[in-house]
Design an enzyme around this catalytic site. Structure first.
Site, PDB file in Angstrom:
ATOM      1  N   ARG A 275      56.933 -65.985 102.852  1.00  0.00           N
ATOM      2  CA  ARG A 275      56.903 -67.347 102.299  1.00  0.00           C
ATOM      3  C   ARG A 275      55.503 -67.605 101.790  1.00  0.00           C
ATOM      4  O   ARG A 275      54.531 -67.515 102.542  1.00  0.00           O
ATOM      5  CB  ARG A 275      57.280 -68.375 103.373  1.00  0.00           C
TER       6      ARG A 275
ATOM      7  N   HIS B 218      64.030 -70.450  96.299  1.00  0.00           N
ATOM      8  CA  HIS B 218      64.303 -70.446  97.744  1.00  0.00           C
ATOM      9  C   HIS B 218      65.683 -69.801  97.988  1.00  0.00           C
ATOM     10  O   HIS B 218      66.620 -70.470  98.422  1.00  0.00           O
ATOM     11  CB  HIS B 218      64.253 -71.875  98.289  1.00  0.00           C
TER      12      HIS B 218
ATOM     13  N   GLN C 194      67.788 -70.122 101.367  1.00  0.00           N
ATOM     14  CA  GLN C 194      68.319 -71.471 101.598  1.00  0.00           C
ATOM     15  C   GLN C 194      69.665 -71.643 100.894  1.00  0.00           C
ATOM     16  O   GLN C 194      70.610 -72.191 101.447  1.00  0.00           O
ATOM     17  CB  GLN C 194      67.322 -72.522 101.081  1.00  0.00           C
TER      18      GLN C 194
ATOM     19  N   ASP D 176      66.062 -83.030  98.223  1.00  0.00           N
ATOM     20  CA  ASP D 176      64.952 -82.327  98.874  1.00  0.00           C
ATOM     21  C   ASP D 176      63.762 -83.285  98.910  1.00  0.00           C
ATOM     22  O   ASP D 176      63.767 -84.317  98.228  1.00  0.00           O
ATOM     23  CB  ASP D 176      64.618 -81.062  98.060  1.00  0.00           C
TER      24      ASP D 176
ATOM     25  N   CYS E   9      68.055 -79.507 102.372  1.00  0.00           N
ATOM     26  CA  CYS E   9      67.538 -78.271 102.980  1.00  0.00           C
ATOM     27  C   CYS E   9      66.660 -78.566 104.195  1.00  0.00           C
ATOM     28  O   CYS E   9      66.477 -77.708 105.051  1.00  0.00           O
ATOM     29  CB  CYS E   9      66.777 -77.453 101.946  1.00  0.00           C
TER      30      CYS E   9
ATOM     31  N   ARG F 137      71.208 -71.158 108.246  1.00  0.00           N
ATOM     32  CA  ARG F 137      70.012 -70.417 107.843  1.00  0.00           C
ATOM     33  C   ARG F 137      69.935 -69.094 108.618  1.00  0.00           C
ATOM     34  O   ARG F 137      69.582 -68.064 108.079  1.00  0.00           O
ATOM     35  CB  ARG F 137      68.736 -71.241 108.090  1.00  0.00           C
TER      36      ARG F 137
HETATM   37  N1  NVA Z   1      60.624 -78.142  98.112  1.00  0.00           N
HETATM   38  C1  NVA Z   1      60.254 -77.977  99.510  1.00  0.00           C
HETATM   39  C2  NVA Z   1      61.282 -77.189 100.242  1.00  0.00           C
HETATM   40  C3  NVA Z   1      61.050 -77.056 101.703  1.00  0.00           C
HETATM   41  C4  NVA Z   1      62.108 -76.245 102.371  1.00  0.00           C
HETATM   42  C5  NVA Z   1      58.889 -77.318  99.592  1.00  0.00           C
HETATM   43  O1  NVA Z   1      58.669 -76.345  98.851  1.00  0.00           O
HETATM   44  O2  NVA Z   1      58.050 -77.768 100.366  1.00  0.00           O
HETATM   45  N1   CP Z   2      64.704 -75.534 104.631  1.00  0.00           N
HETATM   46  C1   CP Z   2      63.602 -74.841 104.964  1.00  0.00           C
HETATM   47  O1   CP Z   2      63.225 -73.858 104.332  1.00  0.00           O
HETATM   48  O2   CP Z   2      62.975 -75.317 106.080  1.00  0.00           O
HETATM   49  P1   CP Z   2      61.550 -74.831 106.624  1.00  0.00           P
HETATM   50  O3   CP Z   2      60.529 -75.215 105.596  1.00  0.00           O
HETATM   51  O4   CP Z   2      61.387 -75.568 107.927  1.00  0.00           O
HETATM   52  O5   CP Z   2      61.589 -73.344 106.814  1.00  0.00           O
END
Ligand code: NVA
Ligand code: CP
Length: 313
Positions: free
Chosen positions: A100, A127, A130, A224, A265, A293
């Protein structure tokens, strides 16, 4: 296909396979406890995570492997070691890498240089894991026949909006994304990718700016956070103002189909992108979605290490 670097790399049959196996892991988490026996999986994250980290670590454990969690600063990458050298070293110790980070190009580069499967656990633009959880949840609710149904994302044109369009295109769905125009609309490149896939899958892709048009007769309303990880704090006030009309409220939900569901998500900000009434109400599937997940990361890991993912090309 060695890696899962981008949603667009999955074929429809890959998704069906992963969802089928994910459903089996939902029934029986310990169905394949020797799949990663005596193996380790590295999980490298330069951004925060609750679900993806927990899901990844438990998925590896349930497959009989050992997860090794590496936070951003833990690796020499932060001190100038190259991504290519890092990828080669991790390949010598682990059977897969879940990553990530910010730039999609860094994940692509890790995939190019690693000899092991690399999985995208979220970047600024995508993502994929997800969306696998989301579509397993959708399949459980609506079954496999989604003809005539509309799948709508409303909010920021971010990584989730991109992945929503791409996965919807792969699934041959009628997918809609509604965002403010301009700065917070989805990237043109992501729209192009989804439309190209849709030409073959028969999906219908709509990118709108009116949340009410987007919500009308939808089977799913998805949203989101409005401030994603890495978004500049200096833009918060301007961004939240632009996004205010895109909040998912009971009024917006009332425009949807009678059997519609709400998805997110997570993490969520009640009173910002969604009202508490909706996210904690009877149409909300957020806990099942979060549960999946683990089941879907377990499934993708299971098939990737066995070389059973074909890829879209
Ligand atoms: N759009 C959000 C998704 C988190 C799962 C982010 O990138 O922070
Ligand atoms: N939905 C998701 O990716 O959650 P986290 O950021 O907690 O991993």
């Amino acid at each position: 296909m060695k890696d899962l670097l981008r949603t667009e790399h999955l074929s429809r049959s890959d998704v069906d396979l992963i969802l089928d196996t994910g459903a089996e892991f939902a029934q029986n988490p310990f169905r394949s406890t020797d799949a990663l026996a005596n193996q380790t999986v590295a999980i490298y994250m330069t951004k925060a995570s609750t679900r993806t980290r927990l899901a990844s670590e438990t998925a590896v454990a349930h497959l009989g492997g050992t997860p090794i969690f590496l936070r951003g600063d833990d690796l020499q990458i932060g001190r100038g070691e190259t991504i290519a050298d890092t990828a080669k070293i991790i390949s010598g110790f682990a059977s897969a890498l879940i990553v990530r980070t910010f730039a999609q190009s860094d994940v692509d580069e890790l995939g190019a240089h690693a000899q092991i499967p690399v999985l995208n656990g979220l970047t600024d633009s995508d993502h994929p894991t997800q969306l696998l959880a989301d579509w397993l949840t959708i399949r459980e609710v609506f079954g496999s026949d989604i003809s005539g149904r509309k799948f709508t994302y409303i909010g920021d044109g971010n990584n989730m909006a991109h992945a929503w369009l791409t996965m919807g295109a792969i699934m041959g769905a009628h997918v809609v994304v509604a965002t403010p125009p301009g700065k917070w609309a989805p990237d043109d490149s992501a729209i192009k990718v989804a439309k190209k896939i849709a030409e073959k899958s028969g999906a219908k892709i709509e990118v709108l700016t009116d949340p009410e048009v987007a919500a009308k007769s939808a089977s799913v309303l998805y949203t989101d956070v409005w401030m994603s990880m890495g978004d500049p704090e200096s833009l918060r006030v301007e961004k939240l103002k632009a996004l205010a009309p895109y909040a998912i409220t009971s009024e917006l939900m009332s425009l949807t189909e009678p059997d519609s569901i709400f998805m997110h998500c997570l993490p969520a900000h009640r009173g910002e992108e969604v009202s508490a009434e909706v996210i904690d109400g009877p149409k909300s599937l957020i806990w099942r979605e979060a549960f999946h997940r683990r089941t879907t990361i377990q499934a993708i890991l299971y098939h990737l290490v066995r070389g059973e993912i074909q890829g879209s090309k």
